[in-house]
Scaffold this motif. Sequence first.
Motif, short mmCIF file in Angstrom:
data_model
loop_
_atom_site.label_atom_id
_atom_site.label_comp_id
_atom_site.label_asym_id
_atom_site.label_seq_id
_atom_site.Cartn_x
_atom_site.Cartn_y
_atom_site.Cartn_z
N PHE A 137 1.18 -1.13 -0.02
CA PHE A 137 0.23 -0.30 0.04
C PHE A 137 1.44 1.31 -0.03
O PHE A 137 1.55 1.36 1.06
CB PHE A 137 -0.73 0.20 0.73
N SER A 138 0.94 2.61 -0.88
CA SER A 138 1.57 3.67 -0.90
C SER A 138 0.96 4.66 -1.81
O SER A 138 -0.33 3.95 -2.18
CB SER A 138 2.74 3.11 -1.73
N CYS A 158 0.03 -6.56 3.65
CA CYS A 158 0.66 -6.90 3.67
C CYS A 158 1.59 -6.27 2.84
O CYS A 158 1.96 -5.22 1.62
CB CYS A 158 0.76 -8.11 2.36
N GLY A 159 3.12 -6.38 3.20
CA GLY A 159 4.01 -5.53 1.85
C GLY A 159 4.32 -3.96 3.22
O GLY A 159 4.95 -2.83 2.59
N GLY A 160 3.08 -3.88 4.48
CA GLY A 160 3.28 -2.49 4.89
C GLY A 160 2.19 -1.55 4.84
O GLY A 160 1.74 -0.80 3.03
N LEU A 178 0.90 -5.05 10.10
CA LEU A 178 1.83 -4.76 8.66
C LEU A 178 2.69 -6.36 8.77
O LEU A 178 3.46 -6.67 9.29
CB LEU A 178 2.68 -3.50 9.38
N ALA A 179 2.00 -7.30 7.18
CA ALA A 179 3.05 -7.78 7.19
C ALA A 179 4.06 -7.99 6.47
O ALA A 179 3.54 -8.49 4.91
CB ALA A 179 1.71 -9.28 6.77
N GLY A 180 4.99 -7.57 6.89
CA GLY A 180 5.84 -6.99 6.36
C GLY A 180 6.17 -5.61 5.51
O GLY A 180 4.97 -5.26 5.68
N GLY A 203 6.34 -10.85 6.60
CA GLY A 203 5.74 -11.09 5.48
C GLY A 203 6.19 -10.50 4.44
O GLY A 203 7.33 -10.78 4.18
N THR A 204 5.13 -10.24 3.30
CA THR A 204 5.70 -9.60 1.79
C THR A 204 6.85 -8.53 2.36
O THR A 204 6.80 -7.75 2.47
CB THR A 204 4.76 -9.17 0.88
#
Length: 314
Positions: A137-138, A158-160, A178-180, A203-204
């Motif tokens: 998410f960005s 995932c990926g923060g 926050l999974a990675g 995570g990711t």
Amino acid sequence: SNAAYVEAIVTMPEPTYFLRVLGVSSISVSARAAAYEGNGPNCIYVMDPSASSAMSVNGNVTVQSGCGLLVDSSASNGLAATGNVTIAAPTIGVVGNYTSTGNVSFTPTPKTGVIAASDPLAYIQAPSVGACAHTNFSLNGNTGSSGSPYQLYAGTYCGGISVNGNSWLNFNAGTYALAGGGMKINGNATMTGTGVTFYNTTGTGGYGAISLSGNSQVNFSAPTSGPLAGILFFQDRAIASSAAASTITGNASSTFNGAIYFATTQVTFSGNSALNGYSILVADKLVINGNSTVGNNYTSLTNGSPIKGTILAE
């Protein structure tokens, strides 16, 4: 008969002296105490058992705490202050020793050789990590309109979360897993969130730190009830101590009401409790490089502070 209290009565025979002439060689002597579980006396815990400068305070810094500070490190400089530093708390304890360089003031003088504390939040169960609601998410640029902030919602990221540029964000209540990737906020961001917990795990893309930097205004508060009451940031306890350190800072108006809980990694912190609020800092290593006020008003929490302590009643 009150289930909220525990009573102890100790009785033992004691030899007599003058009464022996009357044939009484001993009498029973007893002592009684009653105690209950209440808010713990400390709210700043630095857990590393041996690191040099496990707690480091640098620069022109004032730390005002309404509750005690405890450093577990047995090093000769387990607590290290350098610069124009003032640290004031009801109690300051260090398992090893402390050093100061420059114009440093401790109130009171730190007590050395204290007994190390175990993780005071170890009993709290980590939240579950569900399926990915978002991946990598960005947000970039001015994400809030002139009339309202950009809304984020609880779930598994995932990926923060990554935000860059001038941003106005509101985190709705709930748990953000926050999974990675961690959470990276850069630029002049304005962020609010009431009743939020950020659970940082791997995570990711692998584990990522929390990084709130730049000239950000952050006003976050933890849930007031439920299993994560009082917990604002919660780092997965399985993360290795060698993992990236986190930075949680804001401008002079920023407030962090809740526990900043990073049991196995380092945190750099510069923040405050809101008026009549509270903060709790539990970290493997802790760096404070900006003025911080740590309150201890837990009246907003249904069950008081998540850090419990035994309090003598009678």
